[in-house]
Design a protein around this motif. Structure first.
Motif, PDB file in Angstrom:
ATOM      1  N   ARG A  95       0.792  -1.227   0.000  1.00  6.88           N
ATOM      2  CA  ARG A  95       0.000   0.000   0.000  1.00  6.88           C
ATOM      3  C   ARG A  95       0.825   1.278   0.000  1.00  6.88           C
ATOM      4  O   ARG A  95       0.380   2.307  -0.488  1.00  6.88           O
ATOM      5  CB  ARG A  95      -0.925   0.033   1.236  1.00  6.88           C
ATOM      6  CG  ARG A  95      -2.018  -1.007   1.237  1.00  6.88           C
ATOM      7  CD  ARG A  95      -2.741  -1.030   2.569  1.00  6.88           C
ATOM      8  NE  ARG A  95      -1.815  -1.307   3.664  1.00  6.88           N
ATOM      9  CZ  ARG A  95      -1.406  -2.530   3.987  1.00  6.88           C
ATOM     10  NH1 ARG A  95      -1.846  -3.570   3.315  1.00  6.88           N
ATOM     11  NH2 ARG A  95      -0.558  -2.723   4.985  1.00  6.88           N
ATOM     12  N   ILE A  96       1.986   1.272   0.576  1.00  3.99           N
ATOM     13  CA  ILE A  96       2.754   2.494   0.789  1.00  3.99           C
ATOM     14  C   ILE A  96       3.260   3.075  -0.525  1.00  3.99           C
ATOM     15  O   ILE A  96       3.613   2.342  -1.456  1.00  3.99           O
ATOM     16  CB  ILE A  96       3.924   2.227   1.759  1.00  3.99           C
ATOM     17  CG1 ILE A  96       4.516   3.529   2.296  1.00  3.99           C
ATOM     18  CG2 ILE A  96       4.983   1.333   1.118  1.00  3.99           C
ATOM     19  CD1 ILE A  96       5.442   3.329   3.485  1.00  3.99           C
ATOM     20  N   THR A  97       3.273   4.404  -0.623  1.00  7.62           N
ATOM     21  CA  THR A  97       3.881   5.098  -1.760  1.00  7.62           C
ATOM     22  C   THR A  97       5.377   5.245  -1.508  1.00  7.62           C
ATOM     23  O   THR A  97       5.783   5.608  -0.405  1.00  7.62           O
ATOM     24  CB  THR A  97       3.243   6.485  -1.937  1.00  7.62           C
ATOM     25  OG1 THR A  97       1.874   6.319  -2.301  1.00  7.62           O
ATOM     26  CG2 THR A  97       3.956   7.302  -3.006  1.00  7.62           C
ATOM     27  N   VAL A  98       6.182   4.970  -2.528  1.00  7.64           N
ATOM     28  CA  VAL A  98       7.633   5.128  -2.404  1.00  7.64           C
ATOM     29  C   VAL A  98       8.085   6.109  -3.480  1.00  7.64           C
ATOM     30  O   VAL A  98       7.856   5.899  -4.674  1.00  7.64           O
ATOM     31  CB  VAL A  98       8.377   3.788  -2.537  1.00  7.64           C
ATOM     32  CG1 VAL A  98       9.869   3.992  -2.262  1.00  7.64           C
ATOM     33  CG2 VAL A  98       7.802   2.748  -1.573  1.00  7.64           C
ATOM     34  N   ILE A  99       8.710   7.174  -3.036  1.00  5.26           N
ATOM     35  CA  ILE A  99       9.066   8.298  -3.901  1.00  5.26           C
ATOM     36  C   ILE A  99      10.523   8.182  -4.328  1.00  5.26           C
ATOM     37  O   ILE A  99      11.367   7.728  -3.550  1.00  5.26           O
ATOM     38  CB  ILE A  99       8.824   9.614  -3.137  1.00  5.26           C
ATOM     39  CG1 ILE A  99       7.334   9.745  -2.787  1.00  5.26           C
ATOM     40  CG2 ILE A  99       9.281  10.833  -3.935  1.00  5.26           C
ATOM     41  CD1 ILE A  99       7.060  10.700  -1.653  1.00  5.26           C
ATOM     42  N   SER A 100      10.809   8.600  -5.530  1.00  2.00           N
ATOM     43  CA  SER A 100      12.187   8.710  -6.012  1.00  2.00           C
ATOM     44  C   SER A 100      12.577  10.181  -6.039  1.00  2.00           C
ATOM     45  O   SER A 100      11.855  11.011  -6.596  1.00  2.00           O
ATOM     46  CB  SER A 100      12.328   8.125  -7.418  1.00  2.00           C
ATOM     47  OG  SER A 100      12.009   6.752  -7.435  1.00  2.00           O
ATOM     48  N   ALA A 127       4.106   4.936  -7.163  1.00  2.00           N
ATOM     49  CA  ALA A 127       5.363   5.680  -7.291  1.00  2.00           C
ATOM     50  C   ALA A 127       5.119   7.173  -7.083  1.00  2.00           C
ATOM     51  O   ALA A 127       3.987   7.658  -7.146  1.00  2.00           O
ATOM     52  CB  ALA A 127       5.985   5.437  -8.660  1.00  2.00           C
ATOM     53  N   GLY A 128       6.186   7.897  -6.835  1.00  2.00           N
ATOM     54  CA  GLY A 128       6.134   9.346  -6.741  1.00  2.00           C
ATOM     55  C   GLY A 128       7.470   9.923  -7.158  1.00  2.00           C
ATOM     56  O   GLY A 128       8.487   9.215  -7.191  1.00  2.00           O
ATOM     57  N   LEU A 129       7.497  11.210  -7.481  1.00  2.00           N
ATOM     58  CA  LEU A 129       8.714  11.889  -7.931  1.00  2.00           C
ATOM     59  C   LEU A 129       8.946  13.139  -7.096  1.00  2.00           C
ATOM     60  O   LEU A 129       8.059  13.990  -6.980  1.00  2.00           O
ATOM     61  CB  LEU A 129       8.585  12.267  -9.409  1.00  2.00           C
ATOM     62  CG  LEU A 129       9.702  13.152  -9.992  1.00  2.00           C
ATOM     63  CD1 LEU A 129      11.056  12.445  -9.952  1.00  2.00           C
ATOM     64  CD2 LEU A 129       9.358  13.569 -11.426  1.00  2.00           C
TER      65      LEU A 129
END
Length: 383
Positions: A95-100, A127-129
Motif C-alpha cells: 500500500r505504501i507510496t515510495v518516492i524517487s 510511485a512518486g517523484l
C-alpha cells in the motif's frame, strides 16, 4: 497488491511518511553507535513495517558522493540510489507510496520518464517523484556538472525538464522538442505510468523555486522552523496557488524522539544531538545549505544549527507519546497536510511510535485506522 491507489493523494487523514532512510545516519548528524545503518535489509524491514502500519509514504534523499572531508559519522555517505531503492521496495510492499528523489541536472528527462513509469508499473500506481533543481555544488562537480549560480537558471532548466517528462507521461504520440536546454527528436515513453501522473513533490525556498513548485508540483516540501511563521507561509503559498487556479498541499519534515517520559526523551536528545554530534560534518552541511540553497530562513541560524544536529533541520517531536501527538497536531494547525518522520534508528524506534502515537492521532481524528494491520505485533519500547 493494491492497484491504482496512491496514498499521498488521500484526503481523509494527515499524511505521515519517513525521510532519508536510504542514507547512513538518516537525518541525525551524530556519532552515536546506534545511528541508522542504511543497509538494504534495514530499509526493506522498515518498508514492510511502515506498510503494515498504514504509513503513507517513504521519501529518500539523493546523494552521490556525500560530504567529503568531514567527521567520522559518514553522515549520508552510504546512500542507496533512489530509483532502484524505490523499485525494490514497491515490489515488496502492498500500500505504501515510495518516492524517487531526482536531480534534474543528473538525469536525461526521457530516460527518467521511462524509469519512473517502470517503477510505477511495479508498484501498481504507488510511485512518486521528488524533483530537485540543484543546490549541492560539490556533488554536481563530482558528476562533471556545474551548478548554475542563479536560481532563475536552475528552475528554468527544471521547468523545461519536467515539461518533457509530463508530456512523455501523458502522450502516446511521438513528438519533437525544441527548447532552450533540450532539443529532442521523435521521443515517446511506453509504458505510461500505471494510473495517470504520479504525485510530484518539490522543496523550494527561493521565489523562483516556489513559482516552479506551484506550477508543477502537487506537494511543496518546506521546513517548519517556527510554527507561527509556518502558518503565515502556508497560507501565502496556498493563496498563491489559488491565484493561479491550482491547489497545492504543504508537507514538512520532523524528527521523532518518543519515550515513556519527557526526561528520557530529552536526555536522549542531549546524548546524541549535543554530546555526540559530529561537529565537523554539521559545519560542512550548514555551509553548503546556506551557500547554495534558500530552503531555511537565515535569521534563525542558532536554532537551525541545533536542529540540524538532531534531525537535519526537522521540526522536533520530542517527549512522551502524548507530547509527540501534540506536536503533530500543531504542525497540522500550521497549515501542513503531512510530515515526514525520522529517527536515530528507524527500525528500533518506529514500533513504539506505531503502538503509542498512531492510536492517539486516530482518536483525535488526524488518522484513520482502516489501513492499519499487525496489532498483534505490538512491542514495548526497550531502550
Amino acid at each position: 497488491m493494491t492497484t491504482g491507489v496512491n496514498s499521498l493523494r488521500r484526503k481523509d487523514q494527515f499524511k505521515l511518511g519517513t525521510f532519508s532512510s536510504n542514507c547512513s545516519s538518516g537525518m541525525s548528524i551524530t556519532n552515536v553507535p546506534e545511528r541508522w545503518n542504511a543497509s538494504w535489509d534495514n530499509n526493506l524491514a522498515l518498508a514492510r513495517m511502515l506498510d503494515d502500519a498504514g504509513i503513507d509514504f517513504m521519501l529518500p534523499v539523493a546523494r552521490w558522493v556525500g560530504y567529503a572531508n568531514t567527521g567520522d559519522s559518514n553522515f549520508q555517505g552510504h546512500v542507496l540510489e533512489t530509483l532502484t531503492w524505490a523499485a525494490g521496495l514497491l515490489a515488496a510492499t502492498q500500500r505504501i507510496t515510495v518516492i524517487s528523489t531526482v536531480h534534474t541536472m543528473a538525469f536525461n528527462p526521457v530516460v527518467l520518464a521511462k524509469q519512473i513509469a517502470t517503477i510505477d508499473q511495479i508498484g501498481h500506481g504507488r510511485a512518486g517523484l521528488n524533483i530537485v533543481a540543484g543546490w549541492n555544488a560539490p556533488e554536481m562537480a563530482a558528476l562533471g556538472l556545474e551548478l548554475p549560480e542563479g536560481h532563475d537558471v536552475r528552475y528554468a532548466y527544471a521547468d523545461e525538464w519536467f515539461e518533457i517528462v509530463r508530456r512523455l507521461w501523458t502522450s502516446t504520440e511521438r513528438f519533437d522538442f525544441d527548447g532552450e536546454f533540450f532539443q529532442l527528436k521523435e521521443v515517446n515513453s511506453d509504458p505510461l505510468p500505471f494510473a495517470g501522473l504520479p504525485p510530484v513533490i518539490n522543496a523550494a525556498g527561493s521565489k523562483e523555486g516556489r513559482d516552479f513548485a506551484v506550477k508543477n508540483a502537487e506537494f511543496l516540501f518546506t521546513p517548519a522552523i517556527d510554527l507561527k511563521r509556518s502558518a503565515e507561509e502556508t497560507a501565502e503559498l496556498k493563496a498563491l496557488a489559488a491565484s493561479r487556479g491550482k491547489e497545492i498541499e504543504l508537507l514538512t519534515f520532523s524528527h521523532v524522539v518518543c519515550r515513556p517520559t519527557t526526561k528520557e526523551a530529552e536526555d536522549y536528545v542531549q546524548y546524541f544531538g549535543f554530546e555526540h554530534r559530529d561537529t565537523k560534518t554539521l559545519d560542512r552541511v550548514i555551509e553548503l545549505q546556506f551557500a547554495h540553497a534558500q530552503s531555511f530562513p537565515h535569521d534563525l541560524l542558532t536554532l537551525i544549527r541545533d536542529r540540524f544536529a538532531v534531525g537535519h533541520g526537522g521540526y522536533p517531536l520530542v517527549g512522551t507519546p502524548e507530547q509527540v501527538a501534540d506536536g503533530i497536531c500543531a504542525i497540522r494547525e500550521a497549515g501542513f497536510s503531512g510530515t515526514t518522520l525520522s529517527f536515530v534508528d528507524y527500525v528500533k524506534e518506529f514500533p513504539y511510535f506505531r503502538d503509542e502515537v498512531l492510536p492517539i492521532l486516530e482518536a483525535r481524528g488526524l488518522r484513520t485506522s482502516e489501513s492499519r494491520e499487525g496489532e498483534d505485533l505490538k512491542v514495548a519500547f526497550a531502550g
